[in-house]
Design a protein around this motif. Structure first.
Motif, PDB file in Angstrom:
ATOM      1  N   GLN A   1      24.392  70.868 -34.929  1.00  0.00           N
ATOM      2  CA  GLN A   1      25.356  71.953 -35.142  1.00  0.00           C
ATOM      3  C   GLN A   1      26.146  71.722 -36.419  1.00  0.00           C
ATOM      4  OE1 GLN A   1      25.782  74.652 -33.352  1.00  0.00           O
ATOM      5  NE2 GLN A   1      27.819  75.447 -33.809  1.00  0.00           N
ATOM      6  N   GLU A   2      26.514  70.476 -36.677  1.00  0.00           N
ATOM      7  CA  GLU A   2      27.273  70.150 -37.873  1.00  0.00           C
ATOM      8  C   GLU A   2      26.490  70.491 -39.135  1.00  0.00           C
ATOM      9  OE1 GLU A   2      30.060  66.404 -39.125  1.00  0.00           O
ATOM     10  OE2 GLU A   2      27.969  65.938 -38.652  1.00  0.00           O
ATOM     11  N   ARG A   3      25.178  70.321 -39.089  1.00  0.00           N
ATOM     12  CA  ARG A   3      24.343  70.629 -40.237  1.00  0.00           C
ATOM     13  C   ARG A   3      24.092  72.122 -40.402  1.00  0.00           C
ATOM     14  NH1 ARG A   3      21.558  65.956 -38.245  1.00  0.00           N
ATOM     15  NH2 ARG A   3      20.032  67.304 -37.202  1.00  0.00           N
ATOM     16  N   GLU A   4      24.621  72.925 -39.471  1.00  0.00           N
ATOM     17  CA  GLU A   4      24.479  74.386 -39.519  1.00  0.00           C
ATOM     18  C   GLU A   4      23.022  74.798 -39.676  1.00  0.00           C
ATOM     19  OE1 GLU A   4      27.536  76.845 -41.379  1.00  0.00           O
ATOM     20  OE2 GLU A   4      28.276  75.043 -42.360  1.00  0.00           O
ATOM     21  N   ARG A   5      22.228  74.349 -38.724  1.00  0.00           N
ATOM     22  CA  ARG A   5      20.810  74.704 -38.774  1.00  0.00           C
ATOM     23  C   ARG A   5      20.659  76.224 -38.800  1.00  0.00           C
ATOM     24  NH1 ARG A   5      20.451  72.371 -32.800  1.00  0.00           N
ATOM     25  NH2 ARG A   5      21.230  74.162 -31.665  1.00  0.00           N
ATOM     26  N   THR A   6      19.787  76.704 -39.621  1.00  0.00           N
ATOM     27  CA  THR A   6      19.608  78.141 -39.793  1.00  0.00           C
ATOM     28  C   THR A   6      18.423  78.678 -38.997  1.00  0.00           C
ATOM     29  OG1 THR A   6      18.266  77.745 -41.767  1.00  0.00           O
ATOM     30  CG2 THR A   6      20.622  78.121 -42.088  1.00  0.00           C
ATOM     31  N   GLN A   7      17.466  77.822 -38.641  1.00  0.00           N
ATOM     32  CA  GLN A   7      16.318  78.266 -37.868  1.00  0.00           C
ATOM     33  C   GLN A   7      16.604  78.103 -36.378  1.00  0.00           C
ATOM     34  OE1 GLN A   7      13.626  79.718 -39.208  1.00  0.00           O
ATOM     35  NE2 GLN A   7      14.689  79.536 -41.167  1.00  0.00           N
ATOM     36  N   PRO A   8      16.327  79.131 -35.565  1.00  0.00           N
ATOM     37  CA  PRO A   8      16.550  79.001 -34.129  1.00  0.00           C
ATOM     38  C   PRO A   8      15.674  77.913 -33.529  1.00  0.00           C
ATOM     39  CG  PRO A   8      15.279  80.979 -34.615  1.00  0.00           C
ATOM     40  CD  PRO A   8      15.765  80.439 -35.932  1.00  0.00           C
ATOM     41  N   VAL A   9      16.245  77.149 -32.605  1.00  0.00           N
ATOM     42  CA  VAL A   9      15.504  76.071 -31.957  1.00  0.00           C
ATOM     43  C   VAL A   9      14.996  76.577 -30.613  1.00  0.00           C
ATOM     44  CG1 VAL A   9      15.638  73.738 -31.024  1.00  0.00           C
ATOM     45  CG2 VAL A   9      16.934  74.339 -33.091  1.00  0.00           C
ATOM     46  N   PRO A  10      13.695  76.465 -30.318  1.00  0.00           N
ATOM     47  CA  PRO A  10      13.183  76.918 -29.018  1.00  0.00           C
ATOM     48  C   PRO A  10      13.905  76.205 -27.879  1.00  0.00           C
ATOM     49  CG  PRO A  10      11.383  76.378 -30.526  1.00  0.00           C
ATOM     50  CD  PRO A  10      12.653  75.901 -31.175  1.00  0.00           C
ATOM     51  N   ASP A  11      14.283  76.964 -26.868  1.00  0.00           N
ATOM     52  CA  ASP A  11      15.035  76.390 -25.762  1.00  0.00           C
ATOM     53  C   ASP A  11      14.081  75.785 -24.733  1.00  0.00           C
ATOM     54  OD1 ASP A  11      17.173  75.610 -24.288  1.00  0.00           O
ATOM     55  OD2 ASP A  11      17.586  77.577 -23.419  1.00  0.00           O
ATOM     56  N   THR A  12      13.239  74.883 -25.194  1.00  0.00           N
ATOM     57  CA  THR A  12      12.363  74.153 -24.286  1.00  0.00           C
ATOM     58  C   THR A  12      13.116  72.961 -23.716  1.00  0.00           C
ATOM     59  OG1 THR A  12      11.497  72.892 -26.151  1.00  0.00           O
ATOM     60  CG2 THR A  12      10.262  74.853 -25.489  1.00  0.00           C
ATOM     61  N   VAL A  13      12.786  72.586 -22.508  1.00  0.00           N
ATOM     62  CA  VAL A  13      13.463  71.489 -21.826  1.00  0.00           C
ATOM     63  C   VAL A  13      12.504  70.305 -21.731  1.00  0.00           C
ATOM     64  CG1 VAL A  13      14.548  70.727 -19.691  1.00  0.00           C
ATOM     65  CG2 VAL A  13      14.944  73.060 -20.523  1.00  0.00           C
ATOM     66  N   HIS A  14      12.954  69.166 -22.223  1.00  0.00           N
ATOM     67  CA  HIS A  14      12.185  67.924 -22.135  1.00  0.00           C
ATOM     68  C   HIS A  14      12.788  67.068 -21.023  1.00  0.00           C
ATOM     69  CE1 HIS A  14      10.062  68.809 -25.905  1.00  0.00           C
ATOM     70  NE2 HIS A  14      11.231  69.238 -26.348  1.00  0.00           N
ATOM     71  N   GLU A  15      11.948  66.644 -20.090  1.00  0.00           N
ATOM     72  CA  GLU A  15      12.429  65.911 -18.921  1.00  0.00           C
ATOM     73  C   GLU A  15      11.906  64.489 -18.931  1.00  0.00           C
ATOM     74  OE1 GLU A  15      12.712  68.031 -15.103  1.00  0.00           O
ATOM     75  OE2 GLU A  15      11.482  66.421 -14.265  1.00  0.00           O
ATOM     76  N   THR A  16      12.810  63.536 -18.709  1.00  0.00           N
ATOM     77  CA  THR A  16      12.435  62.136 -18.557  1.00  0.00           C
ATOM     78  C   THR A  16      13.095  61.585 -17.309  1.00  0.00           C
ATOM     79  OG1 THR A  16      14.284  61.417 -19.947  1.00  0.00           O
ATOM     80  CG2 THR A  16      12.162  61.770 -21.039  1.00  0.00           C
ATOM     81  N   ARG A  17      12.629  60.426 -16.858  1.00  0.00           N
ATOM     82  CA  ARG A  17      13.160  59.820 -15.630  1.00  0.00           C
ATOM     83  C   ARG A  17      13.389  58.330 -15.871  1.00  0.00           C
ATOM     84  NH1 ARG A  17      12.139  61.253  -9.612  1.00  0.00           N
ATOM     85  NH2 ARG A  17      11.620  63.250 -10.551  1.00  0.00           N
ATOM     86  N   VAL A  18      14.542  57.855 -15.444  1.00  0.00           N
ATOM     87  CA  VAL A  18      14.842  56.426 -15.556  1.00  0.00           C
ATOM     88  C   VAL A  18      15.348  55.919 -14.221  1.00  0.00           C
ATOM     89  CG1 VAL A  18      15.424  56.648 -18.003  1.00  0.00           C
ATOM     90  CG2 VAL A  18      17.241  56.818 -16.300  1.00  0.00           C
ATOM     91  N   ARG A  19      15.341  54.615 -14.036  1.00  0.00           N
ATOM     92  CA  ARG A  19      15.880  53.987 -12.833  1.00  0.00           C
ATOM     93  C   ARG A  19      17.223  53.357 -13.160  1.00  0.00           C
ATOM     94  NH1 ARG A  19      14.082  54.972  -7.938  1.00  0.00           N
ATOM     95  NH2 ARG A  19      14.119  52.829  -7.208  1.00  0.00           N
ATOM     96  N   MET A  20      18.118  53.419 -12.189  1.00  0.00           N
ATOM     97  CA  MET A  20      19.467  52.877 -12.378  1.00  0.00           C
ATOM     98  C   MET A  20      19.956  52.282 -11.069  1.00  0.00           C
ATOM     99  SD  MET A  20      22.968  54.968 -13.391  1.00  0.00           S
ATOM    100  CE  MET A  20      22.411  55.417 -15.038  1.00  0.00           C
ATOM    101  N   ARG A  21      20.682  51.183 -11.170  1.00  0.00           N
ATOM    102  CA  ARG A  21      21.341  50.609  -9.992  1.00  0.00           C
ATOM    103  C   ARG A  21      22.790  51.064  -9.951  1.00  0.00           C
ATOM    104  NH1 ARG A  21      18.326  45.782 -11.378  1.00  0.00           N
ATOM    105  NH2 ARG A  21      16.709  45.413  -9.797  1.00  0.00           N
ATOM    106  N   THR A  22      23.229  51.498  -8.771  1.00  0.00           N
ATOM    107  CA  THR A  22      24.629  51.948  -8.614  1.00  0.00           C
ATOM    108  C   THR A  22      25.263  51.228  -7.426  1.00  0.00           C
ATOM    109  OG1 THR A  22      24.038  53.792  -7.155  1.00  0.00           O
ATOM    110  CG2 THR A  22      24.094  54.222  -9.533  1.00  0.00           C
TER     111      THR A  22
END
Length: 364
Positions: free
Chosen positions: A343-364
């Motif tokens: 956003q700071e770079r004021e991108r002029t080309q629209p970015v496709p609203d694709t969703v990238h999904e990853t999974r990690v393990r965490m101890r809580t």
């Protein structure tokens, strides 16, 4: 030793910091009730602004400097729906147009006499200001707080101040691992008994972490939110440009949504406009009776965060740079910074609203 390593050791200045300046973005500058008959001074990303109610009560936002002799316009008054400078009486409308110069024979509306104006919106009880000046009709609208009109929910609002960069405060708000240590006994405990999956979804305008199979948190706050225990549906979200959301559900009757709209006052100074909307399986009158006891706990937790953010900021400024070593359980911080940098770079080309999904393990 290379230049970067030398800078980290000696504290030599470096440009490697996560401070961002976001154009074309909406930020809250005050609550509606704060803006009455008198102008008020505010600062957005280091720029002093003045807010006032002009014609029809509509908010206006101008650079807090009279174009005539540099006197702060916030020292003036509102008269006839216009902001009057307290030095020579020049008057300006919400668009920054000079409408009156006392003693001048002729028209006052020369371009050089205009004050720099910012677009405003008033909604959900807040006054929002668009961060790029001179844009009469922004192409986006401010964020809408959810559930404000839901009849079975209770809403609490607070304005808090954090001594850190916008990125640091956003990451802190959405960071799970620190809660067991900085807030040990209040929200989570340092003893990690559960291993859970975290699904991270990254899009063009937001990033979300979903914590799967997380038991109800230990500690005082966990017992208040889920007295009967159970498995929590837990989401942490960042939405551009500066919205942090924490959501918990336990069954159909317990739901809490904490939405924080953050305003970068300066590089290391962030205002947090927090809206907490919730329902719990207890009568409403008991909720109202319990709030005076629960709210201090929440404010105490925020106080702990504010103190550690102040120490973090002091350290960054002392060394003149940041040094981050992240792991996969720092699930949101790096993605938040990437989105804000774009956003700071004021991108002029629209970015496709694709969703990238990853999974990690965490101890809580």
């Amino acid at each position: 030793m290379n230049a970067r390593e030398e800078g980290r050791t000696t504290g030599a200045p470096s440009s490697h910091i996560s401070v961002v300046k976001l154009p074309h973005s909406w930020f809250i500058l005050c609550a509606s009730r704060e803006l009455g008959d008198k102008p008020i001074a505010r600062t957005l990303q280091g720029t002093p602004l003045v807010l006032f109610r002009g014609e029809g009560g509509k908010p206006g936002a101008l650079v807090d400097r009279c174009p005539h002799r540099n006197v702060p316009l916030s020292l003036g008054r509102v008269k006839g729906g216009q902001l009057e400078c307290g030095y020579h009486g020049w008057r300006f409308d919400q668009g920054g147009q000079c409408r009156l110069i006392p003693g001048l024979v002729g028209e006052p509306e020369a371009k050089s006499r205009c004050a720099t104006a910012y677009a405003t919106r008033e909604q959900d009880g807040f006054v929002w200001v668009y961060s790029t000046p001179g844009v009469e009709e922004p192409t986006t609208e401010p964020f809408r707080f959810p559930l404000l009109d839901a009849g079975d929910y209770t809403t609490v609002r607070r304005v808090l101040r954090a001594p850190g960069s916008l990125h640091a405060v956003l990451e802190n708000t959405l960071d799970v691992p620190h809660t067991a240590f900085l807030h040990g006994g209040l929200f989570r405990t340092a003893e990690k008994r559960n291993e859970i999956d975290v699904v991270v979804r990254r899009g063009a305008e937001q990033v979300e972490a979903e914590y799967l199979g997380e038991p109800a948190p230990k500690g005082l706050v966990g017992r208040l939110l889920a007295p009967g225990g159970g498995v929590v549906q837990h989401f942490d979200r960042f939405l551009m440009p500066s919205i942090a959301q924490v959501e918990y559900r336990i069954g159909e009757r317990s739901h809490i949504l904490v939405t924080s709209a953050m305003t970068p006052v300066g590089d290391w100074d962030t205002l947090v406009y927090a809206v907490v909307t919730f329902k719990l399986p207890v009568p409403r009158f008991l909720l109202k009776a319990a709030l005076p006891f629960v709210l201090p706990v929440g404010l105490h937790i925020f106080g702990q965060d504010a103190r550690i953010l102040a120490k973090q900021t002091d350290s960054i400024r002392r060394f003149g740079t940041e040094a981050y070593a992240s792991t996969e359980i720092d699930v949101l911080g790096p993605s938040i910074l990437r989105l804000m940098r774009a956003q700071e770079r004021e991108r002029t080309q629209p970015v496709p609203d694709t969703v990238h999904e990853t999974r990690v393990r965490m101890r809580t």
